[in-house]
Every structure is written in C-alpha cells, then in structure tokens.
Design a protein around this motif. Structure first.
Motif, short mmCIF file in Angstrom:
data_model
loop_
_atom_site.label_atom_id
_atom_site.label_comp_id
_atom_site.label_asym_id
_atom_site.label_seq_id
_atom_site.Cartn_x
_atom_site.Cartn_y
_atom_site.Cartn_z
N SER A 43 0.71 -1.22 -0.07
CA SER A 43 -0.06 0.09 0.12
C SER A 43 1.04 1.29 -0.07
CB SER A 43 -0.80 0.06 1.23
OG SER A 43 -1.51 1.20 1.44
N TYR A 44 0.49 2.42 -0.64
CA TYR A 44 1.13 3.75 -0.80
C TYR A 44 1.10 4.27 0.58
CZ TYR A 44 2.40 4.09 -5.43
OH TYR A 44 2.91 3.98 -6.67
N ALA A 58 3.01 8.35 -5.30
CA ALA A 58 1.77 7.72 -6.04
C ALA A 58 2.04 8.56 -7.37
CB ALA A 58 0.67 7.92 -5.56
N LEU A 59 2.03 9.93 -7.04
CA LEU A 59 2.20 11.05 -8.21
C LEU A 59 3.51 10.84 -8.94
CD1 LEU A 59 0.76 13.28 -9.42
CD2 LEU A 59 1.76 14.91 -8.12
N TYR A 130 -3.00 4.87 -12.87
CA TYR A 130 -3.19 5.98 -11.70
C TYR A 130 -4.35 6.93 -12.19
CZ TYR A 130 1.30 4.36 -9.68
OH TYR A 130 2.37 3.53 -9.33
N SER A 131 -5.10 7.26 -11.49
CA SER A 131 -6.23 8.31 -11.93
C SER A 131 -6.08 9.62 -10.63
CB SER A 131 -7.59 7.82 -11.83
OG SER A 131 -7.74 6.90 -12.74
N TYR A 343 -5.48 -9.58 -10.42
CA TYR A 343 -6.04 -8.28 -10.76
C TYR A 343 -5.12 -7.30 -10.93
CZ TYR A 343 -5.23 -7.16 -5.74
OH TYR A 343 -4.94 -7.02 -4.63
N ILE A 344 -5.46 -5.93 -11.63
CA ILE A 344 -4.53 -4.93 -11.93
C ILE A 344 -5.01 -3.73 -11.12
CG2 ILE A 344 -3.83 -3.64 -13.92
CD1 ILE A 344 -5.06 -5.84 -15.61
N THR A 345 -4.08 -3.11 -10.30
CA THR A 345 -4.43 -2.12 -9.47
C THR A 345 -4.45 -1.11 -10.11
OG1 THR A 345 -3.59 -3.59 -7.70
CG2 THR A 345 -3.75 -0.87 -7.41
N ASN A 346 -5.63 0.07 -9.91
CA ASN A 346 -5.78 1.27 -10.52
C ASN A 346 -5.88 2.14 -8.90
OD1 ASN A 346 -6.57 3.57 -12.20
ND2 ASN A 346 -8.25 3.64 -10.89
N TYR A 347 -4.71 3.04 -9.08
CA TYR A 347 -4.78 3.94 -8.06
C TYR A 347 -5.30 5.14 -8.22
CZ TYR A 347 -0.86 0.59 -6.91
OH TYR A 347 -0.08 -0.46 -6.50
#
Length: 425
Positions: A43-44, A58-59, A130-131, A343-347
């Motif tokens: 986890s971030y 994350a950015l 990332y979103s 699964y593919i994680t989207n942050y």
C-alpha cells in the motif's frame, strides 16, 4: 521489488518523521497469484511522508509510468491494427461496440434463457494505472500546470487502452438453474458467487435529495443487510452515488455537505471498487477518522478498530433502480470464474489518500449475470471485499455497465442509486 525491501527503503529514506499511517498487510486469497501492482503490492500508505498518505510517491510513480511509454505503445498497437477484430492473448477484441455486436450476430453466439450476448469493455493494459481525482489540488495549481497537462492526457487516453469482448450474460434470477439449490436471494449465494439479490420497499421519496437519502435510505439498507446476513453484528452505509444520464437538474458534487451529485456517465469498464489493501484501509479510515463518511459518525479508537477488524468484515455495494431499468444495465461477474486471475491495481490519488480499485483482463469463461428489467424493489448486491482469505468464500465480484442490444431505441437510460457499505460479524 519485494514488499519487505520497499518498506525498509521507505523507512530509511530522508529525515522525515516516522509515519503513524495505517499500513495494511497484503492479504491475498489462498491460491491467488500476486496482483499487477506497484511496489510489489504494498500500500502507498507505507510511503507516507509527513502525513501525505503516500500521495507524493504515487504521483511520482504515475509520471514515471507515463514516461516509460508502455501505455502509449498499447494505444499505438490498437490504433495501427488492421480494420476488424484485433487478435489478443485473451481472444478477439474490438475497438468499438458496433463491431463487436456485428461479430456476435455473424457468429450466431447463443445465450441461455433470459440471457443475452453482448460486448463488454475490458482493459488490455497489464500494468498498474493511476487516476488523479477531480478534487485533487494539483488541477488548480498554476505552478504544476505542465504536470497536470501530462496527467490529463493520460487520463483521457484510458479508454483507448480498452477493447470490447463478447460475453454471455445469464439471468441472475435463474441462478438456481445453474447451481441447483442455490437461491440468488441468499447469503450463501453471496458467499459462493459474490453476487445476490434482495427485496426492498423503500420509503425514500427523492433519491436526488442527498439529505433524505442519508436520513431514510441508509438506515433501510443497514436493516436489510443485518437481516440478510446471519451473524452480522453491525452494518454501516457510508456513501452513495446517483446515476441518471438524462437528469436535467444540478449535478454538482459537494463532498463537504455529503452530496455526491448526479452522475451522467456510467462506469463502462470491467472493474471492482476495492482490493486486498483498500478493503482494509477504507474500513479503517471510516472507523477511526470518518474520512468521506456520509453515514453514521464513527468513534473508534485505533485499538477498538483493530479488534473490530480482527473479525470477519465485508464490503457490499447495493444498487436500487428508481424505475425499471431499460438501458445501461448494471452487470456482475461471479467469483469462481476469476478466483485464480491476478487483478490489475488502479490507484486513485487524492490530496490525503491513495485509493485502490481493480481492473481485469478478459476471459471467455467469465461468468456474467444481469437482472433484465430490474425493478425498483429489486436490490442487486455485489461483494467488493471480504476479509476471509482462505478461499472458503468469495473475496469480491467485478462489474460494469453495458449497452443492452435487445432494448428498444427509445429505451430510458438507467436511473438508480448505489450505496456502499461494510458489514461486520
């Protein structure tokens, strides 16, 4: 890089204060492969710096991933492929809905009684994504306008990394025909498949009034959940969304006043709202901080939250139509058909947290369900997270909206309310 190495380097980096951020352990389902995620799935929150919950890290990773160029190569592959279906490792994919429908009809693909074959949009990009959420201050910071432009283009390109794949949709009301003795209206169905159906006669008269939804509908759903799940001791509905493409009123979102606004766009991508990390983080931040909690105020200490989360808890999304659904139905995938799939994680990067949702690549044998012409008293339920990891129960389902090719051209778009909850045992 493994989780332990990432955590060790994180702790040793710089001269920042030691973080007190809650860092969940990655509790994968027994037998499930590792997720496709950053930092080995850590986890971030482990990369927290001075209380930023890992948002700066994350950015930075989001920009590095864009610079790497793999996402653009996927787009170029799709754009430069010859006309017609695109051969992928997951089967034939299609750039648009109409081409996929033409293929389904030409192939004479069949569905069981009450079902339909239709195109569903899946990602074909097997990397974490990332979103930057709309409320993030980055979008309003002139000093970071160049970074914002790069991130905005990447966000706009997300759908260019998706393809449509044909999928058979089964009538969820007939689950007992596929699984003899299993009722779609039972907790056993939720535990086995990650989906189920409940009945509710709501007294909420205006689902566009967020205050009334919180005052009337939230308690109704909490009561429904406690009655639905034997052994449940507590249920917390913590927010909701309203979906109505044709709504003509004010759609403005106001998080401070617990108003989610009205969504004009349906979630047209195969996904799940939580994962191994975010299921625990989201629960913890609700219990101890009331972070983005539209429901009952929580007053748990860290120790009390630890005790509550040491027992089983699940996250359930519930969708109730305001009128019979004619177009853009909500469709759900059953756990057994993807339990062994990474699964593919989207942050999702906020100012104060990094949420984690998940995406999935296509499989022809994904077991999809829908509720054709779902009525206002039918509440479809899907599991977004379960803390039980031994494989004895479903961990989650995934879902999307879709276009129903059997609906008439003048069919009304779906109007419904979706609430998110945690149930504790």
């Amino acid at each position: 890089m493994g989780q332990l190495k990432v955590a060790a380097e994180s702790a040793a980096a710089g001269t920042h204060r030691v973080s007190s951020a809650y860092v969940p352990s990655l509790q994968r389902t027994e037998g499930q492969p590792p997720p496709i995620a950053a930092n080995g799935g850590l986890s971030y929150m482990a990369l927290d710096r001075d209380g930023d919950a890992g948002t700066a890290a994350a950015l930075k990773d989001a920009l590095a991933l864009i610079a790497e160029g793999e996402s653009q190569r996927v787009i170029d592959m799709i754009d430069n492929a010859p006309p017609g279906p695109i051969k992928t490792r997951w089967g034939l994919g299609f750039r648009n809905y109409d081409d996929c429908i033409d293929y389904i009809r030409a192939s004479d693909m069949k569905a069981p009684a009450g079902g339909v074959v239709l195109p569903l949009p899946y990602t074909v990009y097997e990397r974490p994504t990332y979103s930057i959420v709309p409320s993030n201050a980055l979008w309003r910071d002139p000093a970071r306008a160049d970074i914002a432009a790069i991130l905005r283009k990447s966000e706009e390109d997300n759908r260019r990394r998706d393809l449509y794949f044909p999928q058979v949709m089964r009538d969820a009301r007939r689950i007992g025909e596929y699984y003899p003795g299993l009722s779609p209206n039972s907790p056993e169905c939720m535990d086995r498949l990650g989906v189920s159906l409940a009945h509710l006669e709501s007294r909420c008269s205006n689902f566009y009034d967020s205050a009334e939804v919180e005052r009337v509908f939230y308690p109704e759903i909490e009561k429904l959940l406690l009655e639905f799940f034997p052994g449940a001791t507590d249920a917390l509905v913590y927010n909701h969304d309203v979906f109505d493409k044709d709504y003509a009123g004010d759609r403005t979102e106001d998080q401070d006043n617990k108003n989610p606004g009205v969504n004009a766009r349906y979630a047209m991508l195969v996904h799940n709202d939580l994962n191994d990390n975010s299921g625990r983080v989201r629960c913890r931040e609700l219990l101890t901080r009331n972070l983005r909690n539209f429901g009952r105020t929580q007053h748990y200490t860290e120790e009390e939250a630890d005790a509550k989360m040491s027992r089983r808890f699940v996250s359930i999304n519930l969708a109730k139509p305001m009128e019979t659904v004619e177009q853009y139905p909500f469709v759900l995938c059953a756990w057994p058909s993807f339990a062994d799939q990474p699964y593919i994680t989207n942050y999702r990067i906020y100012d104060d947290r990094v949420g984690e949702t998940t995406r999935f690549t296509h499989r022809p044998d994904h077991e999809w369900y829908w509720f054709p012409r779902q009525t206002p008293t039918e509440v479809s339920m899907l599991k977004c997270y379960d803390s039980v990891t031994d494989g004895s129960v479903s961990r989650w389902s995934f879902h999307t909206a879709c276009v129903d090719p059997t609906a008439p051209a003048d069919a009304r778009c779906r109007k419904n309310v979706v609430v998110r909850s945690f149930v504790f045992f």
